[in-house]
Write a protein that holds these residues in place. Sequence first.
Motif, PDB file in Angstrom:
ATOM      1  N   UNK A  41       0.829  -1.208   0.000  1.00  0.00           N
ATOM      2  CA  UNK A  41       0.000   0.000   0.000  1.00  0.00           C
ATOM      3  C   UNK A  41       0.862   1.257   0.000  1.00  0.00           C
ATOM      4  N   UNK A  42       1.943   1.250   0.765  1.00  0.00           N
ATOM      5  CA  UNK A  42       2.830   2.410   0.795  1.00  0.00           C
ATOM      6  C   UNK A  42       3.452   2.652  -0.571  1.00  0.00           C
ATOM      7  N   UNK A  50       0.199  10.114  -3.026  1.00  0.00           N
ATOM      8  CA  UNK A  50      -0.301  10.309  -1.666  1.00  0.00           C
ATOM      9  C   UNK A  50       0.865  10.537  -0.709  1.00  0.00           C
ATOM     10  N   UNK A  51       1.954   9.784  -0.883  1.00  0.00           N
ATOM     11  CA  UNK A  51       3.159   9.937  -0.066  1.00  0.00           C
ATOM     12  C   UNK A  51       4.335  10.286  -0.972  1.00  0.00           C
ATOM     13  N   UNK A  52       5.094  11.307  -0.595  1.00  0.00           N
ATOM     14  CA  UNK A  52       6.317  11.634  -1.332  1.00  0.00           C
ATOM     15  C   UNK A  52       7.436  10.703  -0.883  1.00  0.00           C
ATOM     16  N   UNK A  53       8.273  10.263  -1.824  1.00  0.00           N
ATOM     17  CA  UNK A  53       9.367   9.358  -1.476  1.00  0.00           C
ATOM     18  C   UNK A  53      10.478  10.128  -0.761  1.00  0.00           C
ATOM     19  N   UNK A  66       8.843  14.197 -10.587  1.00  0.00           N
ATOM     20  CA  UNK A  66       8.512  14.441  -9.194  1.00  0.00           C
ATOM     21  C   UNK A  66       7.012  14.232  -9.006  1.00  0.00           C
ATOM     22  N   UNK A  67       6.644  13.340  -8.087  1.00  0.00           N
ATOM     23  CA  UNK A  67       5.234  13.109  -7.778  1.00  0.00           C
ATOM     24  C   UNK A  67       5.024  13.440  -6.303  1.00  0.00           C
ATOM     25  N   UNK A  68       4.475  14.626  -6.052  1.00  0.00           N
ATOM     26  CA  UNK A  68       4.284  15.087  -4.679  1.00  0.00           C
ATOM     27  C   UNK A  68       2.817  15.040  -4.242  1.00  0.00           C
ATOM     28  N   UNK A  69       1.908  14.951  -5.192  1.00  0.00           N
ATOM     29  CA  UNK A  69       0.483  14.952  -4.871  1.00  0.00           C
ATOM     30  C   UNK A  69      -0.264  14.171  -5.942  1.00  0.00           C
ATOM     31  N   UNK A  79      -3.452   6.344 -13.089  1.00  0.00           N
ATOM     32  CA  UNK A  79      -4.744   6.304 -12.413  1.00  0.00           C
ATOM     33  C   UNK A  79      -4.739   5.182 -11.393  1.00  0.00           C
ATOM     34  N   UNK A  80      -5.354   5.421 -10.233  1.00  0.00           N
ATOM     35  CA  UNK A  80      -5.393   4.436  -9.157  1.00  0.00           C
ATOM     36  C   UNK A  80      -6.830   4.156  -8.743  1.00  0.00           C
TER      37      UNK A  80
END
Length: 254
Positions: A41-42, A50-53, A66-69, A79-80
């Motif tokens: 899930x993480x 949902x969570x920034x690495x 960069x995926x921050x949001x 898509x999730x």
Amino acid sequence: MLALRGVSKRFGAVQALTDVHLEISPGEVVALVGDNGAGKSTLVKTIAGVHAIDEGHIEWKGRPVQIHRPHDAQDLGIATVYQDLALCDNLDVVANLFLGSEVRTASVLDEVAMEQRAMELLQTLSIRIPSVRIPVASLSGGQRQVVAIARALIGDPQVVILDEPTAALGVEQTAQVLDLVERLRERGLGVILISHNMADVQAVADRVAVLRLGRNNGVFSVRDTSHEEIIAAITGATDNAVTRRQARTTEAAK
């Protein structure tokens, strides 16, 4: 299309992910499996924004991004569909498909255009529901699941993440969802399938990526790997109930 390179994630003193690598290609279904608490899930939430690495990087079509949001992931084409589906029971299928992405003409909702697009999408995916104008509350579990997946496709994503899509579904409903997963592959989408059901994994996945205690513990070709090998990678033990049953079956056949 999508690659994770050495991704790590901490929550305070808890190391949820450590140096995780994962690759997804177009037209491929990659099953992400692991025991409870393995980090599945993480990992999905880092891809979904949902969570920034904390360490490592994510590549999209060969370039670091960069995926921050969540909007960052959606803008890329990711898509999730989460396990809770997040459908509105009181709204009909069309309203659920376009929730937050409504089609407007001169600031007025274009109900005709949305209904037509909804019917075209469901027909393309061979999704069978009584009507696009019935409330979602009246649909079966399998129908609700495929509607949630169809909603994820409204934005024409290139990678779709499915979180336990067949959990709590019956045999016929499960088959309906797995058929849809295969159609997503046929359309050239990359699919990440999270599942505890090895039968589902072996039915539709091309590769299986195993997480154990937040780390990679093998990537296997479904065609060339036995059920027992995957279970051993998940549990971290070569001796378990599944392998013992297989040994007994083999011995009895001699």
